[in-house]
Design a protein around this motif. Structure first.
Motif, PDB file in Angstrom:
ATOM      1  N   ALA A 112      50.325  47.404  47.244  1.00  0.00           N
ATOM      2  CA  ALA A 112      50.508  47.225  45.804  1.00  0.00           C
ATOM      3  C   ALA A 112      49.172  47.408  45.091  1.00  0.00           C
ATOM      4  O   ALA A 112      48.122  47.023  45.612  1.00  0.00           O
ATOM      5  CB  ALA A 112      51.069  45.840  45.505  1.00  0.00           C
ATOM      6  N   LEU A 113      49.211  47.996  43.912  1.00  0.00           N
ATOM      7  CA  LEU A 113      48.026  48.055  43.063  1.00  0.00           C
ATOM      8  C   LEU A 113      47.978  46.793  42.215  1.00  0.00           C
ATOM      9  O   LEU A 113      49.016  46.187  41.924  1.00  0.00           O
ATOM     10  CB  LEU A 113      48.069  49.291  42.174  1.00  0.00           C
ATOM     11  N   THR A 114      46.794  46.404  41.813  1.00  0.00           N
ATOM     12  CA  THR A 114      46.610  45.151  41.075  1.00  0.00           C
ATOM     13  C   THR A 114      46.352  45.421  39.609  1.00  0.00           C
ATOM     14  O   THR A 114      45.518  46.265  39.267  1.00  0.00           O
ATOM     15  CB  THR A 114      45.428  44.347  41.654  1.00  0.00           C
ATOM     16  N   ILE A 115      47.076  44.701  38.753  1.00  0.00           N
ATOM     17  CA  ILE A 115      46.699  44.600  37.345  1.00  0.00           C
ATOM     18  C   ILE A 115      46.164  43.190  37.171  1.00  0.00           C
ATOM     19  O   ILE A 115      46.847  42.206  37.493  1.00  0.00           O
ATOM     20  CB  ILE A 115      47.871  44.898  36.386  1.00  0.00           C
ATOM     21  N   TYR A 169      56.244  40.887  49.158  1.00  0.00           N
ATOM     22  CA  TYR A 169      54.949  41.567  49.176  1.00  0.00           C
ATOM     23  C   TYR A 169      55.066  43.053  49.539  1.00  0.00           C
ATOM     24  O   TYR A 169      54.459  43.903  48.875  1.00  0.00           O
ATOM     25  CB  TYR A 169      53.981  40.877  50.144  1.00  0.00           C
ATOM     26  N   PRO A 170      55.836  43.418  50.582  1.00  0.00           N
ATOM     27  CA  PRO A 170      55.900  44.840  50.946  1.00  0.00           C
ATOM     28  C   PRO A 170      56.549  45.724  49.887  1.00  0.00           C
ATOM     29  O   PRO A 170      56.291  46.925  49.847  1.00  0.00           O
ATOM     30  CB  PRO A 170      56.737  44.829  52.236  1.00  0.00           C
ATOM     31  N   ALA A 171      57.410  45.139  49.037  1.00  0.00           N
ATOM     32  CA  ALA A 171      58.169  45.936  48.070  1.00  0.00           C
ATOM     33  C   ALA A 171      57.452  46.124  46.738  1.00  0.00           C
ATOM     34  O   ALA A 171      57.943  46.859  45.875  1.00  0.00           O
ATOM     35  CB  ALA A 171      59.538  45.284  47.836  1.00  0.00           C
ATOM     36  N   ALA A 172      56.324  45.502  46.545  1.00  0.00           N
ATOM     37  CA  ALA A 172      55.659  45.533  45.236  1.00  0.00           C
ATOM     38  C   ALA A 172      54.912  46.835  45.008  1.00  0.00           C
ATOM     39  O   ALA A 172      54.244  47.356  45.907  1.00  0.00           O
ATOM     40  CB  ALA A 172      54.692  44.361  45.118  1.00  0.00           C
ATOM     41  N   ASP A 173      55.031  47.359  43.791  1.00  0.00           N
ATOM     42  CA  ASP A 173      54.188  48.463  43.343  1.00  0.00           C
ATOM     43  C   ASP A 173      52.969  47.941  42.596  1.00  0.00           C
ATOM     44  O   ASP A 173      51.850  48.409  42.808  1.00  0.00           O
ATOM     45  CB  ASP A 173      54.968  49.389  42.408  1.00  0.00           C
ATOM     46  N   LEU A 174      53.211  46.964  41.712  1.00  0.00           N
ATOM     47  CA  LEU A 174      52.146  46.431  40.862  1.00  0.00           C
ATOM     48  C   LEU A 174      52.104  44.915  41.016  1.00  0.00           C
ATOM     49  O   LEU A 174      53.119  44.237  40.855  1.00  0.00           O
ATOM     50  CB  LEU A 174      52.399  46.802  39.403  1.00  0.00           C
ATOM     51  N   SER A 175      50.930  44.388  41.341  1.00  0.00           N
ATOM     52  CA  SER A 175      50.722  42.963  41.578  1.00  0.00           C
ATOM     53  C   SER A 175      50.060  42.333  40.357  1.00  0.00           C
ATOM     54  O   SER A 175      48.977  42.751  39.947  1.00  0.00           O
ATOM     55  CB  SER A 175      49.826  42.781  42.815  1.00  0.00           C
ATOM     56  N   GLU A 176      50.725  41.336  39.786  1.00  0.00           N
ATOM     57  CA  GLU A 176      50.232  40.673  38.571  1.00  0.00           C
ATOM     58  C   GLU A 176      49.273  39.535  38.943  1.00  0.00           C
ATOM     59  O   GLU A 176      49.692  38.518  39.513  1.00  0.00           O
ATOM     60  CB  GLU A 176      51.407  40.107  37.773  1.00  0.00           C
ATOM     61  N   GLN A 177      48.008  39.713  38.607  1.00  0.00           N
ATOM     62  CA  GLN A 177      46.972  38.685  38.869  1.00  0.00           C
ATOM     63  C   GLN A 177      46.226  38.470  37.566  1.00  0.00           C
ATOM     64  O   GLN A 177      45.082  38.872  37.404  1.00  0.00           O
ATOM     65  CB  GLN A 177      46.055  39.149  40.000  1.00  0.00           C
ATOM     66  N   ILE A 178      46.894  37.829  36.600  1.00  0.00           N
ATOM     67  CA  ILE A 178      46.486  37.896  35.194  1.00  0.00           C
ATOM     68  C   ILE A 178      46.017  36.548  34.646  1.00  0.00           C
ATOM     69  O   ILE A 178      46.095  36.297  33.448  1.00  0.00           O
ATOM     70  CB  ILE A 178      47.631  38.465  34.342  1.00  0.00           C
ATOM     71  N   SER A 179      45.498  35.686  35.517  1.00  0.00           N
ATOM     72  CA  SER A 179      44.995  34.386  35.068  1.00  0.00           C
ATOM     73  C   SER A 179      43.825  34.558  34.103  1.00  0.00           C
ATOM     74  O   SER A 179      43.118  35.570  34.111  1.00  0.00           O
ATOM     75  CB  SER A 179      44.550  33.557  36.277  1.00  0.00           C
ATOM     76  N   GLY A 219      42.732  32.825  44.690  1.00  0.00           N
ATOM     77  CA  GLY A 219      43.980  33.549  44.850  1.00  0.00           C
ATOM     78  C   GLY A 219      44.034  34.128  46.247  1.00  0.00           C
ATOM     79  O   GLY A 219      43.024  34.573  46.798  1.00  0.00           O
ATOM     80  N   THR A 220      45.212  34.098  46.842  1.00  0.00           N
ATOM     81  CA  THR A 220      45.424  34.807  48.113  1.00  0.00           C
ATOM     82  C   THR A 220      46.637  35.723  48.016  1.00  0.00           C
ATOM     83  O   THR A 220      46.746  36.670  48.786  1.00  0.00           O
ATOM     84  CB  THR A 220      45.606  33.823  49.285  1.00  0.00           C
ATOM     85  N   GLY A 221      47.526  35.456  47.064  1.00  0.00           N
ATOM     86  CA  GLY A 221      48.632  36.375  46.831  1.00  0.00           C
ATOM     87  C   GLY A 221      48.117  37.764  46.473  1.00  0.00           C
ATOM     88  O   GLY A 221      48.698  38.776  46.879  1.00  0.00           O
ATOM     89  N   ASN A 222      47.009  37.819  45.712  1.00  0.00           N
ATOM     90  CA  ASN A 222      46.429  39.115  45.358  1.00  0.00           C
ATOM     91  C   ASN A 222      46.075  39.927  46.604  1.00  0.00           C
ATOM     92  O   ASN A 222      46.224  41.153  46.633  1.00  0.00           O
ATOM     93  CB  ASN A 222      45.210  38.933  44.443  1.00  0.00           C
ATOM     94  N   MET A 223      45.616  39.243  47.656  1.00  0.00           N
ATOM     95  CA  MET A 223      45.256  39.921  48.899  1.00  0.00           C
ATOM     96  C   MET A 223      46.498  40.397  49.651  1.00  0.00           C
ATOM     97  O   MET A 223      46.526  41.505  50.197  1.00  0.00           O
ATOM     98  CB  MET A 223      44.435  38.967  49.781  1.00  0.00           C
ATOM     99  N   LYS A 224      47.528  39.558  49.686  1.00  0.00           N
ATOM    100  CA  LYS A 224      48.746  39.914  50.427  1.00  0.00           C
ATOM    101  C   LYS A 224      49.433  41.113  49.801  1.00  0.00           C
ATOM    102  O   LYS A 224      49.910  42.009  50.506  1.00  0.00           O
ATOM    103  CB  LYS A 224      49.682  38.706  50.476  1.00  0.00           C
ATOM    104  N   PHE A 225      49.496  41.133  48.473  1.00  0.00           N
ATOM    105  CA  PHE A 225      50.088  42.285  47.795  1.00  0.00           C
ATOM    106  C   PHE A 225      49.297  43.559  48.106  1.00  0.00           C
ATOM    107  O   PHE A 225      49.864  44.601  48.452  1.00  0.00           O
ATOM    108  CB  PHE A 225      50.108  42.057  46.281  1.00  0.00           C
ATOM    109  N   ALA A 226      47.970  43.483  47.971  1.00  0.00           N
ATOM    110  CA  ALA A 226      47.141  44.675  48.159  1.00  0.00           C
ATOM    111  C   ALA A 226      47.200  45.176  49.598  1.00  0.00           C
ATOM    112  O   ALA A 226      47.190  46.391  49.840  1.00  0.00           O
ATOM    113  CB  ALA A 226      45.696  44.373  47.752  1.00  0.00           C
ATOM    114  N   MET A 227      47.272  44.271  50.576  1.00  0.00           N
ATOM    115  CA  MET A 227      47.378  44.682  51.974  1.00  0.00           C
ATOM    116  C   MET A 227      48.650  45.472  52.236  1.00  0.00           C
ATOM    117  O   MET A 227      48.731  46.237  53.205  1.00  0.00           O
ATOM    118  CB  MET A 227      47.347  43.454  52.895  1.00  0.00           C
ATOM    119  N   ASN A 228      49.657  45.265  51.396  1.00  0.00           N
ATOM    120  CA  ASN A 228      50.931  45.959  51.560  1.00  0.00           C
ATOM    121  C   ASN A 228      51.062  47.158  50.623  1.00  0.00           C
ATOM    122  O   ASN A 228      52.156  47.709  50.460  1.00  0.00           O
ATOM    123  CB  ASN A 228      52.082  44.986  51.349  1.00  0.00           C
TER     124      ASN A 228
END
Length: 838
Positions: free
Chosen positions: A678-681, A649-659, A667-676
């Motif tokens: 990452a931008l969301t696509i 999670y801390p290393a991500a630049d772009l978080s894939e939430q493409i369902s 989804g909760t992974g989307n929140m963990k990525f963004a808290m660290n």
């Protein structure tokens, strides 16, 4: 490792947090608990010694908490869940105790490395993904907010499988998480209970002429509780996670052994222990279905019997059960508890049906986690009746009263009655567990605004029409303690240096970061931290896979369960499209990107496993092709877990939430990525909608059909083949796969996946393909403007306050549970109520 002071035995202060206290207690635990001295001690011995040292500091808080709850008779939330994906406990407990730095210094002075000890911990794999991880976050928040609570579940001997990748395919290995013991749990055999299975039911009249029911079981299984302390962040509250393991009431048949039947002597033990052996056994067979239903009644019955024991210990009448306890059903797995509580109250404690039903409805609340029809549990009547004959009778009785209520409100509507009945009679008869949960609960909630709306309009629309007052939305959240403070200490220190550390318990305070969004120095620090985190992950990847990835490249990460609706294969089509562009023009200007995938496929889910094979097959080609020149790299991170996620999670630049829109509950992974940062696509699905609302549309890469557009396209007739024929890049990407280019010339390997896409494309990959490609291109261009990207990253973190699990729990407490915090003071001596009298 240094060994000084090993013979000094000063008076032990179990709350001591100094480096000296921790060193002394660590050496004591190594010697007196592990029975080792440094020359013989293994890394695991050192991990266990430190864990027991930390556990001592939990126990006084834990015992004080239990004593205060007992004395006050505090209203308590029981969280029933088939999954608790807790993650490793040592680091989290050090954070929550506020002694992480002291522990790090203590072990360093003893010649050890804290990071190595943390990595030694076996992760309890007691969940598949989001459902169990959410439950763990909620336990953390309940303790942090000082909410009296007990988590109830199963202590699976073997958790979710360990995932290996061989020739690109997922291979499952047994998850032996208990092989070295678990220092965080305490067995409570004195609180064991018995659970009945099978047999038949007798109806009779007792001596007083009262109608009675007696269940004569075919089999009895004993449930033994194992307690795990759940400490809140910098509070004295330590709640309990109580997990049940199955045993035979009589584990050894001495007569059978003496007669030479050695296998028969332990047969009952083996059969009984199977109940808590494995998380989610494959239920393709009747035997698998029976075991899964057995698991559900097992942990539900154990837990409800335990709550009644607590009532008796606190000298509370059962008529006040609903005042003492509120029970949250985490999806339908524990829904059988509605029938089981009725059985316990009516059959075992002789309560009148109407009173028992009023108590039951006021006790339970139901969280729905899915709109996928296949995930709404239902059990064949034949199976249900043979395993739970008394519960079947109770469900028929509940249904009889319920159908009368429906008929009263909606007369002359037999279709509605058939749709709402607890029994599905459209073909083979089934018990509908979601319907039982709706009828037997006083509250029903979804886990994101769109999800709740879809429940009310579609999946549970009939129940919403009947019980509109029961429905509400409770958007999921995650704990910032594990997923920022523990996972990302460098970012944590930077944030706290600017706004203080109050945000750790009050995540809304992250808003204060907006004052620094245009501060060049702060942006540079932010960028340096992100780069170093990416470099650390890159070093781990080259160590584990021998693949060099560039930390300067855009780290595009999709880490979640592998499922067609989550559309990892749409991500792969984008990678193939980039690859095709490079092959057509080797000098093309492409933003360097590293595509990382992580996640497990259910063992019986062939299509998901084929997607994993496709990812790895594309990676093999792309990573080796000299034309690519390292501009794109693809890596599948095997055996993805909570522990490893803390590095991802801390290393991500772009978080894939493409369902596909309308398919992901939250989804909760989307929140963990963004808290660290990452931008969301992503699509307008689940909590993506609310994340985009909070962070701003300009800080979110949106693409794809909306849920309404998906529904309209389905109704009008969707023809995926038309997209294939009219979109050249899509056709080229699909043709690459179909030709065998990624499968060593074998055109048959991926044919099942392609057939599904051409025939139905149920998750609209082809329809969303071009929008996704365009959105990815936009993201890659923005990434080149480092100042703009950093600004967006900071704003994503600053505006994530809503998505703390603390906010979720506050809403549950206020709207559904009606529970208030109970303050726990830490006593320095044993409290009076812990004296040696019973």
């Amino acid at each position: 490792m240094q060994t000084q002071d090993t013979h000094k035995q000063p008076e032990n202060d179990l709350n001591g947090s100094s480096v000296a206290d921790l060193k002394r207690d660590f050496l004591n635990k190594l010697f007196y608990v592990q029975g080792k001295f440094p020359a013989l001690a293994s890394l695991n011995d050192y991990y266990m010694a430190l864990s027991y040292t930390v556990r001592d500091r939990l126990l006084e808080r834990w015992i004080n908490t239990a004593a205060i709850y007992t004395d006050s008779g505090a209203r308590t939330i029981c969280y029933l869940s088939a999954e608790f994906l807790m993650g490793p406990q040592l680091g989290n407990n050090l954070i929550n105790l506020g002694i992480y730095d002291q522990a790090q210094q203590a072990v360093e002075e003893l010649g050890l490395d804290l990071d190595a000890l943390l990595e030694q911990e076996e992760e309890p794999g007691l969940g598949n993904g989001g459902l169990g991880r959410l439950a763990a976050c909620y336990l953390d928040s309940m303790a942090t907010l000082e909410i009296p609570s007990i988590g109830y579940g199963i202590r699976y001997e073997f958790g979710i499988f360990e995932q290996d990748i061989r020739d690109g395919w997922q291979v499952e290995r047994t998850d032996k998480w208990l092989r070295f013991g678990n220092p965080w749990e305490i067995s409570r055999p004195e609180w064991a209970v018995e659970v009945k299975l099978g047999g038949h039911v007798d109806h009779y009249t007792d001596e007083q002429g009262r109608y009675r029911v007696r269940w004569i079981p075919y089999e009895v299984v004993k449930g033994v509780p194992y307690d795990n302390p759940i400490l809140g962040y910098k509070t004295n509250t330590a709640n309990t996670l109580r997990l049940w393991t199955a045993e035979a009431p009589e584990s050894f048949d001495f007569a059978a052994f003496n007669s030479g039947n050695y296998a028969g002597a332990v047969h009952k033990k083996m059969v009984s222990e199977n109940v808590s052996k494995v998380l989610y056994p494959n239920d393709d067979s009747d035997r698998g279905k029976r075991l899964r239903l057995t698991q559900q009644i097992f942990f539900v019955s154990c837990s409800l019997q335990d709550t009644i024991r607590i009532m008796q210990v606190q000298d509370l009448p059962l008529a006040k059960f609903h005042e003492k306890f509120v029970i949250q059903l985490n999806d339908t797995h524990p829904a059988i508890s509605i029938a089981e509580l009725m059985r316990l109250l009516v059959d075992e404690h002789y309560m009148k049906w109407d009173q028992a039903w009023a108590i039951t409805q006021r006790t339970f609340a139901y969280t729905n986690h899915t709109i996928l029809p296949e995930a709404l549990e239902r059990w064949p009547i034949a199976l249900f009746s043979s395993l739970l004959p008394r519960h079947m009778e109770i469900i028929y009785e509940i249904n009889h009263h319920f159908i009368d209520d429906v008929r009263m409100k909606f007369p002359d509507d037999p279709d509605r009655i058939a749709r709402m009945s607890l029994i599905d009679e459209s073909g083979e008869k089934y018990v509908r567990m979601a319907h039982l949960a709706c009828v037997g609960s006083h509250a029903i909630n979804g886990v994101a605004a769109l999800h709740t709306e879809l429940l009310q309009q579609d999946v549970l629309s009939d129940f919403y029409a009947l019980y509109p007052h029961k429905f509400s939305n409770k958007t999921n959240g995650v704990t910032p303690r594990r997923f920022v403070v523990l996972s990302n200490p460098r970012l944590t220190d930077l944030i706290s240096s600017k706004i203080g550390n109050g945000w750790i318990k009050h995540l809304d305070e992250l808003k204060k970061l907006e004052a620094y969004v245009d501060d060049i120095e702060f942006q540079q620090e932010w960028q340096d931290i992100k780069y170093n985190l990416k470099r650390d992950l890159a070093n781990q990847i080259v160590k584990d896979y021998g693949i060099n990835v560039d930390p300067h490249s855009l780290f595009d990460i999709q880490a979640k369960r592998i499922h067609e609706y989550k559309r990892q294969h749409l991500n792969v089509l984008h990678i193939i499209t980039l690859y095709n562009r490079i092959k057509a023009n080797p000098d093309i200007d492409i933003t360097p990107q590293t595509f990382l995938f992580g996640g497990k496929a259910a063992p019986g889910y062939f299509m998901a496993k084929l997607i994993i094979k496709l990812i790895n097959s594309v990676a093999d080609v792309v990573n080796r092709d000299p034309d690519v020149r390292d501009r794109i790299k693809v890596v599948f991170l095997k055996d993805y877990s909570v522990k490893f996620a803390q590095h991802v999670y801390p290393a991500a630049d772009l978080s894939e939430q493409i369902s596909t829109a309308g398919k992901e509950a939250s989804g909760t992974g989307n929140m963990k990525f963004a808290m660290n940062g990452a931008l969301t696509i992503g699509t307008l699905d689940g909590a993506n909608i609310e994340i985009r609302e909070e962070v701003g549309a300009e800080n979110f890469f949106l693409f794809g059909l909306t849920e309404q557009e998906v529904q309209k396209m389905s109704a009008d007739g969707y023809s995926p083949i038309d997209y294939y024929h009219t979109n050249l890049e899509l056709k080229l990407a699909i043709d690459r796969i179909a030709s065998g280019f990624f499968s060593h010339g074998d055109p048959e390997l991926f044919k099942p996946l392609l057939h599904t896409l051409f025939d139905r494309d149920p998750y609209f990959l082809f329809a969303d393909y071009q929008a996704y490609i365009d959105c990815q291109h936009q993201a890659s261009l923005v990434y080149r403007d480092l100042e703009r990207w950093t600004r967006m990253s900071i704003l994503n973190v600053a505006r994530m306050g809503k998505f703390s699990s603390d906010r979720s729990i506050r809403e549950y407490c206020e709207d559904i549970w009606h529970i208030k915090p109970v303050k726990v003071e830490l006593n320095t001596s044993m409290p009076d109520n812990l004296s040696l009298k019973h």
